[in-house]
Design an enzyme around this catalytic site. Structure first.
Site, PDB file in Angstrom:
ATOM      1  N   TYR A  79       0.885  -1.156   0.026  1.00 30.87           N
ATOM      2  CA  TYR A  79       0.001   0.123   0.077  1.00 30.87           C
ATOM      3  C   TYR A  79       0.927   1.262  -0.064  1.00 30.87           C
ATOM      4  CZ  TYR A  79      -4.513  -2.214   0.785  1.00 30.87           C
ATOM      5  OH  TYR A  79      -5.837  -2.987   0.908  1.00 30.87           O
ATOM      6  N   THR A  88      -1.955  -5.397  -7.464  1.00 28.15           N
ATOM      7  CA  THR A  88      -2.010  -4.619  -6.281  1.00 28.15           C
ATOM      8  C   THR A  88      -2.902  -5.319  -5.473  1.00 28.15           C
ATOM      9  OG1 THR A  88      -4.152  -3.632  -7.061  1.00 28.15           O
ATOM     10  CG2 THR A  88      -2.104  -2.612  -8.132  1.00 28.15           C
ATOM     11  N   ASP A  89      -2.832  -4.437  -4.305  1.00 31.59           N
ATOM     12  CA  ASP A  89      -3.551  -4.977  -3.097  1.00 31.59           C
ATOM     13  C   ASP A  89      -4.966  -4.193  -3.379  1.00 31.59           C
ATOM     14  OD1 ASP A  89      -4.759  -5.651  -0.539  1.00 31.59           O
ATOM     15  OD2 ASP A  89      -3.059  -5.210   0.417  1.00 31.59           O
ATOM     16  N   TRP A  90      -6.049  -4.158  -2.395  1.00 29.47           N
ATOM     17  CA  TRP A  90      -7.264  -3.494  -2.930  1.00 29.47           C
ATOM     18  C   TRP A  90      -7.167  -1.963  -2.395  1.00 29.47           C
ATOM     19  CZ3 TRP A  90      -6.524  -8.269  -3.953  1.00 29.47           C
ATOM     20  CH2 TRP A  90      -7.209  -8.998  -4.711  1.00 29.47           C
ATOM     21  N   MET A 146      -6.086  -4.469  -8.652  1.00 27.91           N
ATOM     22  CA  MET A 146      -7.320  -5.140  -8.131  1.00 27.91           C
ATOM     23  C   MET A 146      -7.789  -3.990  -7.222  1.00 27.91           C
ATOM     24  SD  MET A 146      -7.435  -8.115  -9.343  1.00 27.91           S
ATOM     25  CE  MET A 146      -8.693  -8.844  -8.128  1.00 27.91           C
TER      26      MET A 146
END
Length: 872
Positions: free
Chosen positions: A265, A296-298, A316
């Protein structure tokens, strides 16, 4: 270019090569084979030859076809279809291209269990009744085992269950390091040392991917705090980056051929880590030759151009109205059409996605189907939990307990009957069951021993227990929402967050806040709400005022009663204005707590007293860091009083991060159990009663106090940026450099056995160039109890041109020994082990000179040592 198992694409281009991998696998691994086929590495052949015979041909044939299939599929995709593959089409999948036989690729959270099914297009649960999974101990327990076999067990269960749930990528394992004890996600990861994390992540990944599921190592890189996790700027120097925070990721790529990596992040030197040219293009895909996907993370802060050009492959979870509005959706399509981003950049991303899909058999009729919730998986969960328990103290041999001598066992503490699986964030697991410590003790002791559970009350005013809460943070944890306002009328909302308990400390800054949640009484009757506050407060129940003060109160206790109905839900809102503190508590018709007089009297009479304390996922959880290292719920007070009442009180801490334990010097028996998964209670009982001999070692340092840790001592824990000011002196290296004695050192862990180290030998007293040094040491079990010892090898560069740690972990081996048995532990040291990152040459450098090998039971318990010299 290298494929996921290490075979270069030139291998596929050699049309004259008629010997398939399937045939090659039947041959001996010898010099003649490699001379004929130099592009096939020994590591690749070994990775396949260790498979069962039935799997060798299946995997071999699949691998040899991957690059040819990519070349066949890629030209057939339209530009729009290619763009569709590089961003989400739902919460956890990217789309299919049905006309070409490309299926939806599904992902699932779960570094220690496959997450329950999420709705296709929202965060709501899908409502399935068959999405239960095995709840494994988290990776801190694997790290505490110091055992590659436990890592393999963990990975195999995770991979098999993900495959059975029709998942293609499992979003784990995690390898971010425990730099800060307050970090909310420490429990998900593999401790504080880069060598330990690297050594354990490799077998984890291999075991996951052997099940035709892609592992996803996360979070790349420097995700070491949750405080402003989406915006904090990580700015370590290059040497610190390379030596401390990247080795586990590098091992995942180079040694385990991981299929996927999830970006972090945080920012890295001014831009989001997912689109960092240095992290992604230069290092990950450049130096390391990574051929998998970076996703990616969310809800990550990226932009279209930098993400596309600097190597992000799949986006994502961006918070926009439509999946077509993602940065790598319509905006990317438009940039490509306008010539701002070359289509070849997109082709590389799509090729990587296809490579992963083909490598895990998404287009293969022979793909494995997996297994889930089997007895074997439950046994593995129990084994991992048992091997991860750390015995910190055992004075006077209080442990193991003898069941035959017990008639009355008193069990106390907030974790005695708590279950942890459904909480913590993206790591939450919907388990078929979860054995609590209390359950485990009762199962172990049966009906012949009386096991009494008590919940000690503190002498201090206590907030409403979260047992009554129906409000959940999105991480699954019972929580109170806290709103911060810019005005005293509380109409201008400034920010919002979540807290574990209805209490607030303004710390001298005048603030206007509201704490709210829904509660459900367990019994009908009169409930007395109590507020202890310095400031102006108001309490509302279902929007109706129950307590209201128009002026500031000074440390007053405000009490008002109300009749509540069991099972009904009530909206509770506490509003506070002031610069000090406020706490909301209540008295119910029958309290959950036992009085001090009651539990201390019971402790004095009991044959054994066991306190299960520590943390829960109200404390250890994604998105929020802990405010301090103090045990929540006034546990320090209760434990101290128990130890006065019964000196043999056994204390077992459960949690994923360090806590202060000011009473530790008074305990005789102290253990650390992490979060033990669905079989935790059985595992803990096995240890407590000697059916299993503890063999875990601490993968983190346990400080005496928070201010002893580097980020706090150096004032380097902030929301805006983190400079990693301690450099390579992270964790135990910091404590040794600063000569700070921790409460318990890195690598510490006792056993019911005793071990002797002797006869250290080096294969040579002097090595040069790329020579490997072999180190051996004899370990003897000098006790009458079978057990296991983790021999740890630390290395010290006697005289270096740059500051280097006094000790660096460079090897470990878990040795299982029968009573009286001796075995030899062997370690191999390479040039890389001797090296540091040289910022002048931007490469690893081993300097000529003397090195000292130290082998022991912890970083602070060195048993044998020997020196050697290195020459270029």
């Amino acid at each position: 270019m290298v494929t996921p198992l290490g075979i270069t694409t030139s291998f596929y281009k050699k049309k004259a090569l008629t010997l398939s991998i399937s045939a090659l696998l039947c041959l001996s691994v010898n010099a003649a084979v490699f001379a004929a086929h130099p592009n096939i590495t020994p590591q690749t052949l070994h990775a396949i030859t260790v498979l069962p015979d039935s799997e060798k041909h299946r995997i071999g044939d699949r691998i040899i076809q991957v690059e040819d299939q990519i070349k066949h599929l890629l030209p057939q995709l339209t530009l729009a279809e290619k763009v569709s593959l590089v961003h989400a089409a739902g919460k956890f999948h990217i789309p299919a291209i049905e006309r070409l036989g490309i299926h939806e690729m599904w992902m699932s959270d779960g570094p220690h269990g496959v997450r329950y099914e999420i709705d296709r297009n929202s965060w709501a649960p899908a409502g399935w009744t068959n999405d239960y999974s095995t709840y494994l101990p988290p990776l801190t327990a694997v790290a505490a085992s110091w055992d590659k076999n436990m890592a393999s067990l963990h990975g195999n269960v995770l991979g098999a269950e993900a495959r059975h749930r029709s998942k293609d990528l499992i979003l784990g394992p995690g390898v971010n390091l425990a730099r800060l004890p307050l970090y909310g996600r420490n429990f998900e990861y593999m401790g504080e040392d880069p060598f330990l994390a690297a050594a354990l992540v490799v077998p984890t990944i291999k075991a996951i991917q052997a099940n035709d599921v892609g592992a996803t190592v996360k979070h790349y890189a420097l995700n070491t705090q949750e405080l402003n996790r989406t915006g904090v700027n990580a700015k370590p120097d290059e040497r610190t980056l390379r030596e401390v925070y990247l080795p586990a990721f590098e091992a995942a790529v180079k040694q385990a051929n991981v299929h996927a990596i999830m970006g972090a992040y945080n920012e890295f030197r001014g831009t989001n880590a997912n689109q960092s040219e240095h992290l992604v293009k230069d290092i990950l895909k450049g130096e390391w030759g990574y051929q998998g996907v970076l996703l990616t993370d969310w809800n990550v802060d990226i932009n279209t151009y930098d993400a596309a050009m600097n190597g992000l492959d799949i986006e994502m979870g961006t918070d926009v109205a439509s999946f077509d509005d993602y940065f790598m959706a319509k905006p990317l399509l438009e940039m490509i059409k306008a010539g701002k981003v070359p289509e070849s950049v997109l082709d590389d991303k799509v090729a990587r996605i296809l490579r992963v899909q083909l490598s895990i058999g998404m287009m293969d009729k022979q793909r494995l189907s997996g297994q889930r919730n089997t007895q074997a998986h439950r046994n593995d969960a129990r084994t991992i939990a048992t091997n991860g328990v750390v015995l910190l103290k055992n004075d006077d041999q209080v442990l193991p307990l003898k069941a035959a001598k017990l008639k009355n066992v008193l069990v106390l503490g907030p974790n005695a009957d708590k279950r942890h699986g459904f909480g913590g964030g993206s790591s939450e697991v919907k388990a078929l069951y979860e054995i609590s410590p209390l359950d485990g003790l009762k199962a172990k002791l049966g009906d012949k021993v009386k096991v009494t559970l008590m919940r000690p009350a503190s002498s201090k005013f206590m907030p409403i227990p979260n047992d009554y809460l129906t409000t959940r943070h999105w991480t699954g944890t019972p929580s109170w929402q806290i709103n911060y306002f810019n005005d005293s009328a509380m109409t201008n909302l400034a920010s919002e967050s979540w807290i574990a308990d209805p209490q607030f400390d303004a710390k001298g800054h005048t603030q206007s806040i509201e704490i709210k949640a829904n509660i459900k009484p367990m019994e009908s009757g009169n409930h007395s709400f109590s507020i202890q506050a310095d400031g102006q407060v108001a309490l509302y129940i279902n929007d109706q005022p129950l307590i209201n003060t128009s002026t500031a109160q000074s440390a007053k206790m405000l009490i008002q009663s109300m009749s509540l109905v069991a099972g009904e839900t009530y909206a509770v809102s506490l509003r506070y204005q002031g610069n000090k503190q406020a706490t909301l508590g209540w008295e119910t018709p029958n309290s959950l707590y036992n009085s001090e007089q009651e539990y201390l009297a019971a402790a004095k009479k009991a044959d054994a007293v066991i306190y299960f304390g520590g943390l829960s996922h109200a404390d250890d959880r994604e998105s929020i860091d802990r405010p301090d290292m103090i045990l929540p719920g006034q546990q320090d007070e209760v434990i101290s009083k128990l130890l006065q009442a019964n000196a043999n009180t056994i204390v077992m801490m459960i949690g994923g991060s360090a806590v202060e334990m000011p009473w530790a010097n008074k305990t005789k028996a102290l253990l650390w159990g992490w979060y033990g998964g669905m079989e935790a209670g059985h595992a803990y009982a096995d240890i407590l009663f000697g059916d299993a001999n503890p063999s875990g070692k601490m993968p983190i340092t346990l400080p005496k106090k928070l201010t002893d840790t580097a980020p706090i001592a150096l004032n380097d824990y902030h929301a805006k940026e983190s400079l990693y000011s301690e450099g390579v002196f992270m964790g135990y290296r910091w404590f040794e450099q600063q000569k700070i004695a921790p409460l318990f050192p890195f690598g510490h862990g006792l056993s019911y056995s005793q071990f002797n180290y002797s006869d250290i030998k080096l294969s040579n007293n002097s090595i040069k160039g790329n020579d490997t040094l072999t180190v051996t040491v004899n370990i003897t079990n000098t006790s009458k109890v079978d057990g296991a010892e983790v021999a740890q090898l630390y290395l010290h560069d006697i005289k270096a041109s740059v500051p280097r740690p006094l000790k660096e972990l460079k090897g470990f081996e878990k040795v299982w020994l029968k009573a009286g048995e001796t075995k030899t532990a062997q370690f191999n040291l390479t040039k890389r082990d001797l090296s540091f990152w040289d910022v002048n040459t931007n490469d690893w450098l081993a300097e000529p000179g003397e090195f000292e090998v130290m082998i022991g039971s912890s970083v602070a318990d060195i048993r044998v040592k020997k020196r050697f010299s290195y020459q270029r």
